[in-house]
Design a protein around this motif. Structure first.
Motif, PDB file in Angstrom:
ATOM      1  N   LEU A  89      39.865  39.424  18.768  1.00  0.00           N
ATOM      2  CA  LEU A  89      39.812  40.758  19.358  1.00  0.00           C
ATOM      3  C   LEU A  89      41.226  41.324  19.261  1.00  0.00           C
ATOM      4  O   LEU A  89      42.187  40.672  19.692  1.00  0.00           O
ATOM      5  N   VAL A  90      41.344  42.526  18.685  1.00  0.00           N
ATOM      6  CA  VAL A  90      42.649  43.178  18.568  1.00  0.00           C
ATOM      7  C   VAL A  90      42.620  44.397  19.485  1.00  0.00           C
ATOM      8  O   VAL A  90      41.677  45.190  19.416  1.00  0.00           O
ATOM      9  N   VAL A  91      43.610  44.536  20.361  1.00  0.00           N
ATOM     10  CA  VAL A  91      43.634  45.694  21.266  1.00  0.00           C
ATOM     11  C   VAL A  91      44.959  46.435  21.148  1.00  0.00           C
ATOM     12  O   VAL A  91      46.004  45.847  20.876  1.00  0.00           O
ATOM     13  N   LYS A  92      44.884  47.733  21.328  1.00  0.00           N
ATOM     14  CA  LYS A  92      46.066  48.593  21.232  1.00  0.00           C
ATOM     15  C   LYS A  92      47.105  48.218  22.282  1.00  0.00           C
ATOM     16  O   LYS A  92      46.771  47.898  23.422  1.00  0.00           O
ATOM     17  N   GLU A  93      48.355  48.352  21.870  1.00  0.00           N
ATOM     18  CA  GLU A  93      49.482  47.999  22.732  1.00  0.00           C
ATOM     19  C   GLU A  93      49.380  48.612  24.140  1.00  0.00           C
ATOM     20  O   GLU A  93      49.549  47.934  25.151  1.00  0.00           O
ATOM     21  N   LYS A  94      49.068  49.906  24.174  1.00  0.00           N
ATOM     22  CA  LYS A  94      49.096  50.659  25.434  1.00  0.00           C
ATOM     23  C   LYS A  94      48.184  50.073  26.519  1.00  0.00           C
ATOM     24  O   LYS A  94      48.472  50.181  27.709  1.00  0.00           O
TER      25      LYS A  94
ATOM     26  N   VAL B  39      37.143  44.166  16.507  1.00  0.00           N
ATOM     27  CA  VAL B  39      36.673  42.786  16.511  1.00  0.00           C
ATOM     28  C   VAL B  39      36.609  42.273  15.076  1.00  0.00           C
ATOM     29  O   VAL B  39      36.098  42.950  14.180  1.00  0.00           O
ATOM     30  N   LEU B  40      37.149  41.063  14.864  1.00  0.00           N
ATOM     31  CA  LEU B  40      37.143  40.421  13.548  1.00  0.00           C
ATOM     32  C   LEU B  40      36.472  39.061  13.648  1.00  0.00           C
ATOM     33  O   LEU B  40      36.483  38.439  14.703  1.00  0.00           O
ATOM     34  N   ALA B  41      35.896  38.603  12.569  1.00  0.00           N
ATOM     35  CA  ALA B  41      35.409  37.217  12.484  1.00  0.00           C
ATOM     36  C   ALA B  41      35.044  36.959  11.017  1.00  0.00           C
ATOM     37  O   ALA B  41      35.894  37.148  10.151  1.00  0.00           O
TER      38      ALA B  41
ATOM     39  N   CYS C 217      39.283  33.822  19.080  1.00  0.00           N
ATOM     40  CA  CYS C 217      38.079  33.079  19.459  1.00  0.00           C
ATOM     41  C   CYS C 217      37.481  32.485  18.186  1.00  0.00           C
ATOM     42  O   CYS C 217      38.215  32.293  17.217  1.00  0.00           O
ATOM     43  N   ASN C 218      36.190  32.194  18.202  1.00  0.00           N
ATOM     44  CA  ASN C 218      35.620  31.422  17.096  1.00  0.00           C
ATOM     45  C   ASN C 218      34.545  32.105  16.280  1.00  0.00           C
ATOM     46  O   ASN C 218      34.112  31.578  15.278  1.00  0.00           O
ATOM     47  N   SER C 219      34.059  33.249  16.734  1.00  0.00           N
ATOM     48  CA  SER C 219      32.922  33.864  16.040  1.00  0.00           C
ATOM     49  C   SER C 219      32.858  35.352  16.352  1.00  0.00           C
ATOM     50  O   SER C 219      33.575  35.853  17.231  1.00  0.00           O
ATOM     51  N   GLY C 220      31.955  36.029  15.660  1.00  0.00           N
ATOM     52  CA  GLY C 220      31.782  37.458  15.868  1.00  0.00           C
ATOM     53  C   GLY C 220      31.232  37.779  17.244  1.00  0.00           C
ATOM     54  O   GLY C 220      31.720  38.683  17.936  1.00  0.00           O
TER      55      GLY C 220
END
Ligand code: PLP
Length: 410
Positions: A275-280, A261-263, A102-105
């Protein structure tokens, strides 16, 4: 354009959502900003947590220059190589999983909130069943967040933000959020109920005044989440990209979140969030459930790849640990001499100086002398220089700060 014309146009044409300091910047390079009069500033708060690699880092600039002549934007129903490369790099450096761009926090936090809600609408661990039913009950949906947290200004992120001053005037906010004291495991445990689907927190509260989460606290929170199938969300919007001396702050804690969450610093100055989410659990989001028109465009992904390169090529993580320790040591020495300093705290180059008085005049007087810092929560100086800051620059900043403290406390 003259300075006075610029101020007049801002007054006339720009909504006054910010209280601004009357300085017009026109150029930036590394640790230095230049204003319209040619005055140079040593920037110890570059881009409000955005410019971790300094202003206009050559690796970011060349990545952007290279890409801007080829392709700037394509819609997300097609593919391009740089989104793939960037997601692979983020996953390689964090944990096995998947990324949404996405574009922001705030937008990243919204994605995390929606993801948690979607997860809560599923029977445990089983995908593709009737929504809205968990073991025959209404779905789990409640998200617990922390006092003094900051997650952004859009309504969902604002509801998650544990500070009434930002929420006042905007009610009703989306329901389903509960706020508990930060770093207090018993308070958190007591707040967890049958409806709880996620716990969301910053490992170092930035806007909230540089409060560092305890090691034992985070270990306990992780255990609580695992035992109860509650998603643990780390908002690393301000703490990631080397700021604390690790590429992501969670690496200090020996635990892994379910969502991150990164930004801010991710794009080296260009707007990108993730947004990074676990594989499972990654299968919770299916086509059509979430989207962002600009998210992960070729240009910003290339900039983010350049930012990672800059951090590693220039050994910025090590420099952050060394310079962070040195800066804290110098500030603690100031504390011995000036009783207007109550506490110095932080992690890596994310440093807060709590004053026994309002910090606004300290910020203003530093600026007059050519040093940019920040003041948050009224009395906490926030000092977050670029990660390639030198000892000489730290010495200069501390020298200016000391002069200013002597002046305001005399
Ligand atoms: C800045 C910040 C946000 C909001 O980011 P925006 O890009 O301004 O929407 C969210 N969370 C944290 C921890 C932040 O520091």
């Amino acid at each position: 354009m003259k300075k006075t014309e610029i101020f007049a146009d801002y007054d006339r044409y720009i909504l006054s959502t910010y209280s601004r300091t009357p300085v017009v910047f026109v150029k930036g390079k590394g640790m230095t900003l230049v204003d319209i009069t040619g005055k140079k500033y040593l920037d110890f708060f570059p881009g409000w947590g955005v410019n971790n690699v300094g202003h206009c880092h050559p690796k970011v600039m060349s990545a952007v220059r290279d890409q801007i002549g080829r392709l700037i934007h394509i819609p997300n129903n097609f593919y391009h190589p740089h989104q793939a490369k960037l997601a692979r790099e983020i996953i390689r450096l964090s944990f096995p999983g998947k990324v949404f761009f996405c574009n922001s926090g705030a937008e990243g936090c919204e994605a995390a909130i929606k993801f948690a809600r979607a997860y809560g609408h599923k029977p445990h661990g089983v995908y593709g069943h009737e929504p809205n039913v968990v073991h025959g009950k209404a779905s789990r949906h409640e998200i617990i967040t922390m006092t003094n947290s900051f997650h952004g200004r859009t309504l969902g992120a604002l509801a998650a933000t544990g500070q009434a001053k930002y929420q006042n005037g905007f009610h009703p906010l989306p329901p389903g959020f509960k706020t508990v004291a930060f770093n207090d495991f018993n308070a958190l445990k007591a707040a967890v109920g049958n409806d709880t689907i996620a716990i969301m927190l910053e490992l170092v509260q930035g806007e909230g005044g540089i409060h560092v989460a305890g090691q034992e606290y985070i270990r306990q929170v992780r255990e609580l989440c695992t035992e109860n199938d509650i998603l643990l969300i780390f908002d690393e919007v301000q703490t990631a990209m080397g700021r604390t001396g690790e590429i992501f702050a969670f690496k200090h804690y020996g635990v892994v979140p379910d969502l991150m969450v990164l930004a801010k610093a991710l794009g080296g100055g260009l707007p990108i969030g993730a947004l990074v989410v676990k594989e499972k659990i990654a299968g919770t989001f299916k086509p059509g459930m979430h989207a962002s028109t600009f998210g992960g465009s070729p240009l910003v992904c290339k900039a983010a790849l350049g930012t990672f390169k800059a951090i590693f090529a220039d050994k910025m993580l090590k420099n952050t640990r060394v310079m962070g320790a040195y800066l804290m040591e110098r500030l603690n020495a100031l504390k011995e001499k000036h009783n207007c300093i109550k506490e110095v705290r932080g992690l890596g180059l994310m440093v807060g100086v709590e004053l026994a008085m309002e910090g606004k005049s300290v910020f203003e007087k530093c600026l007059e002398r050519g040093l940019i810092i920040n003041c948050t929560q009224g009395n906490v100086l926030r000092i977050m220089p670029a990660l390639n800051v030198t000892k000489k620059q730290v010495d200069k900043a501390v020298y200016i700060l000391e002069q200013v403290l002597a002046e305001v406390s005399s």
